[in-house]
Motif scaffolding. Structure first.
Motif, PDB file in Angstrom:
ATOM      1  N   PHE A 172      39.890  41.507  33.958  1.00 32.53           N
ATOM      2  CA  PHE A 172      39.880  40.866  32.651  1.00 32.53           C
ATOM      3  C   PHE A 172      39.392  39.421  32.712  1.00 32.53           C
ATOM      4  CE2 PHE A 172      41.959  38.805  28.944  1.00 32.53           C
ATOM      5  CZ  PHE A 172      41.379  39.575  27.944  1.00 32.53           C
ATOM      6  N   ALA A 173      39.912  38.633  33.650  1.00 24.00           N
ATOM      7  CA  ALA A 173      39.579  37.207  33.645  1.00 24.00           C
ATOM      8  C   ALA A 173      39.245  36.653  35.030  1.00 24.00           C
ATOM      9  CB  ALA A 173      40.731  36.391  33.025  1.00 24.00           C
ATOM     10  N   GLY A 174      39.074  37.536  36.036  1.00 28.80           N
ATOM     11  CA  GLY A 174      38.558  37.008  37.288  1.00 28.80           C
ATOM     12  C   GLY A 174      39.353  37.229  38.544  1.00 28.80           C
ATOM     13  N   GLY A 175      40.122  38.289  38.644  1.00 23.86           N
ATOM     14  CA  GLY A 175      40.819  38.562  39.898  1.00 23.86           C
ATOM     15  C   GLY A 175      39.854  38.786  41.044  1.00 23.86           C
ATOM     16  N   ILE A 176      38.760  39.515  40.747  1.00 23.73           N
ATOM     17  CA  ILE A 176      37.706  39.720  41.735  1.00 23.73           C
ATOM     18  C   ILE A 176      36.648  38.632  41.617  1.00 23.73           C
ATOM     19  CG2 ILE A 176      35.906  41.289  42.547  1.00 23.73           C
ATOM     20  CD1 ILE A 176      37.525  43.627  41.489  1.00 23.73           C
ATOM     21  N   VAL A 177      36.136  38.436  40.411  1.00 24.14           N
ATOM     22  CA  VAL A 177      35.017  37.523  40.190  1.00 24.14           C
ATOM     23  C   VAL A 177      35.349  36.106  40.658  1.00 24.14           C
ATOM     24  CG1 VAL A 177      33.546  36.469  38.432  1.00 24.14           C
ATOM     25  CG2 VAL A 177      34.131  38.882  38.266  1.00 24.14           C
ATOM     26  N   ILE A 224      43.621  39.801  44.469  1.00 24.64           N
ATOM     27  CA  ILE A 224      43.507  41.173  44.967  1.00 24.64           C
ATOM     28  C   ILE A 224      44.717  42.008  44.532  1.00 24.64           C
ATOM     29  CG2 ILE A 224      43.534  42.570  47.079  1.00 24.64           C
ATOM     30  CD1 ILE A 224      41.874  40.239  48.373  1.00 24.64           C
ATOM     31  N   PHE A 225      45.901  41.418  44.654  1.00 22.55           N
ATOM     32  CA  PHE A 225      47.123  42.115  44.247  1.00 22.55           C
ATOM     33  C   PHE A 225      47.088  42.475  42.767  1.00 22.55           C
ATOM     34  CE2 PHE A 225      51.456  41.266  42.408  1.00 22.55           C
ATOM     35  CZ  PHE A 225      52.007  42.499  42.721  1.00 22.55           C
ATOM     36  N   GLY A 226      46.719  41.523  41.929  1.00 28.37           N
ATOM     37  CA  GLY A 226      46.661  41.782  40.494  1.00 28.37           C
ATOM     38  C   GLY A 226      45.645  42.848  40.135  1.00 28.37           C
ATOM     39  N   THR A 227      44.523  42.857  40.850  1.00 34.22           N
ATOM     40  CA  THR A 227      43.487  43.868  40.616  1.00 34.22           C
ATOM     41  C   THR A 227      44.001  45.259  40.953  1.00 34.22           C
ATOM     42  OG1 THR A 227      41.755  42.240  41.098  1.00 34.22           O
ATOM     43  CG2 THR A 227      41.146  44.564  41.251  1.00 34.22           C
ATOM     44  N   ILE A 228      44.747  45.370  42.033  1.00 27.22           N
ATOM     45  CA  ILE A 228      45.324  46.660  42.432  1.00 27.22           C
ATOM     46  C   ILE A 228      46.388  47.116  41.430  1.00 27.22           C
ATOM     47  CG2 ILE A 228      46.739  47.792  44.201  1.00 27.22           C
ATOM     48  CD1 ILE A 228      45.282  46.023  46.271  1.00 27.22           C
ATOM     49  N   MET A 229      47.159  46.146  40.905  1.00 23.81           N
ATOM     50  CA  MET A 229      48.228  46.498  39.968  1.00 23.81           C
ATOM     51  C   MET A 229      47.690  47.065  38.669  1.00 23.81           C
ATOM     52  SD  MET A 229      51.000  46.136  41.561  1.00 23.81           S
ATOM     53  CE  MET A 229      52.223  46.275  40.258  1.00 23.81           C
ATOM     54  N   ILE A 230      46.442  46.779  38.326  1.00 22.42           N
ATOM     55  CA  ILE A 230      45.841  47.393  37.135  1.00 22.42           C
ATOM     56  C   ILE A 230      45.823  48.904  37.292  1.00 22.42           C
ATOM     57  CG2 ILE A 230      43.697  47.627  35.819  1.00 22.42           C
ATOM     58  CD1 ILE A 230      43.097  44.686  36.549  1.00 22.42           C
ATOM     59  N   ALA A 231      45.438  49.363  38.475  1.00 22.54           N
ATOM     60  CA  ALA A 231      45.448  50.804  38.740  1.00 22.54           C
ATOM     61  C   ALA A 231      46.870  51.335  38.844  1.00 22.54           C
ATOM     62  CB  ALA A 231      44.669  51.110  40.019  1.00 22.54           C
ATOM     63  N   ALA A 232      47.752  50.554  39.479  1.00 22.40           N
ATOM     64  CA  ALA A 232      49.142  51.006  39.649  1.00 22.40           C
ATOM     65  C   ALA A 232      49.827  51.231  38.309  1.00 22.40           C
ATOM     66  CB  ALA A 232      49.917  49.971  40.468  1.00 22.40           C
ATOM     67  N   PHE A 233      49.476  50.433  37.299  1.00 22.41           N
ATOM     68  CA  PHE A 233      50.066  50.590  35.972  1.00 22.41           C
ATOM     69  C   PHE A 233      49.256  51.529  35.080  1.00 22.41           C
ATOM     70  CE2 PHE A 233      52.075  46.290  36.849  1.00 22.41           C
ATOM     71  CZ  PHE A 233      53.352  46.810  36.991  1.00 22.41           C
TER      72      PHE A 233
END
Length: 392
Positions: A163-168, A322-331
């Motif tokens: 959404f706002a840059g966890g990866i970017v 990285i953790f927040g990006t993974i949690m998108i899938a986890a939720f």
């Protein structure tokens, strides 16, 4: 054009710039020795100026041009074909350009924390310039500019959710920071405590406020989605602050101010990619875990692996993003293949690209200052100034 959306993104743009100047500068500046605080301010300020010009010249075109799946092209260099009436969605495109410019400023500025107290100023400017154009801008295109990691790309109809840059922002900056920390080697003096924890707290507070523009503005509209993004951002930050401090108290018997506010940043970085896809309860969970996870990452990198990532850029921003990006899938808000696959692709690209850019720039200007400059401090030796004149 939608007037309400435009007004909100104008405010959000100012808030995101406020994150770097003066928020990040004060946060980082307070963590170093007194003899190096002005060099940190100089790095943040100069990067903000240089990235602004380069984003105008070519960065925006590479990221948001119409080139293709991997590269936006150079058709929008110098904002070619864009005037006050040109729209991007229901916003003036020149405003979208300015909003994204503030992201292009803070991402290379985050890397500053890895190399403070021993980096050459010329290297900072040249590395940051090439890194923003060759790493940050292409990754932005891949994910936000309709590139191969977005919807309809290699992961199918539903691409990566960031959404706002966890990866970017956070993964790329964190990995580049780790690369430079390894290539630089450790500081000669790693035992000196932060010279001004008050600066650190003030800077973190400014980052917290600015992050409302960072995440809330990424909705690109003045609506309920922006309000929810702002709300979950705040909840994650507050929760991570408490869990970081509590974990310190459990381990050491004391909770520090620097630890408390570092937990704030960990919570903010972790919620950033998920802030448009989760609700308050999920934000509470993300923040609660982030405060402990990022603290343990600091301990791992600093004390066990012995990498002198001076201000813990990778452990806080990289691990958090990285953790927040993974949690998108986890939720259940994104696919595991797209989230994990994009993390790997961008991670490898950033790692290899950052090494190559650093080696190239090192052929032109020294990576590290000489021993005398490091001992006496970069403020006086590199910039001819002192932060504090105790004789006046």
């Amino acid at each position: 054009m939608n007037g309400a959306d435009t007004a909100w993104i104008i405010v959000a743009t100012a808030l995101v710039l406020f994150m770097t100047l003066p928020g990040l500068a004060l946060f980082y500046g307070g963590l170093v020795r007194a003899r190096n605080v002005l060099s940190v301010f100089m790095h943040c300020y100069a990067i903000a100026c240089l990235m602004s010009v380069l984003w105008f010249v070519a960065g925006y075109s590479i990221a948001f041009g119409d080139g293709g799946a991997y590269w936006g092209g150079l058709g929008k260099m110098f904002l070619g074909g864009i005037n006050a009436d040109t729209l991007s969605g229901n916003l003036p495109e020149v405003l979208f350009f300015a909003f994204q410019m503030t992201f292009a400023i803070i991402t290379p500025a985050l890397i500053v924390g890895a190399y403070v107290e021993r980096i050459g100023f010329g290297f900072v400017l040249l590395f940051s310039a090439l890194w923003m154009l060759l790493i940050y801008a292409p990754v932005t295109h891949w994910i936000w500019g309709g590139g191969f990691l977005s919807d309809g790309g290699i992961f199918g109809e539903t691409g990566v959710k960031d959404f706002a840059g966890g990866i970017v922002v956070h993964e790329t900056a964190g990995i580049a920071a780790l690369v430079l920390a390894v290539m630089l080697g450790a500081r000669k003096n790693q035992t000196t405590p932060p010279h001004n924890p008050g600066y650190v707290m003030i800077g973190a507070s400014m980052l917290w406020v600015g992050w409302f523009g960072f995440n809330g503005g990424s909705q690109l509209a003045a609506d309920g989605g922006a309000a929810m993004a702002l709300t979950v951002t705040h909840i994650s930050a507050a929760t991570a602050s408490l869990t970081w401090a509590a974990w310190e108290w459990v381990k050491y018997g004391k909770a520090s101010l620097v630890g408390l506010v570092t937990g704030t940043i960990a919570g903010l970085a972790s919620i950033t990619p998920a802030s448009g896809f989760v609700g308050p309860v999920e934000a509470l969970i993300i923040g609660a875990v982030a405060g402990i996870l990022c603290q343990e990452a600091v301990n791992l990198i600093r004390n066990k692996i012995k990498i002198d990532d001076t201000l813990d850029v990778f452990a806080v921003h990289g691990v958090g993003g990285i953790f927040g990006t993974i949690m998108i899938a986890a939720f259940g808000a994104g696919s595991w293949a797209a989230q994990l696959g994009s993390l790997v692709i961008v991670g490898v690209f950033t790692l290899v690209g950052s090494v190559l850019i650093a080696k190239l720039v090192g052929l032109i200007t020294p990576l590290r200052v000489d021993a005398e400059t490091e001992v006496n401090g970069l403020d006086l030796m590199a910039h001819g100034e002192r932060a504090y004149d105790h004789s006046s």
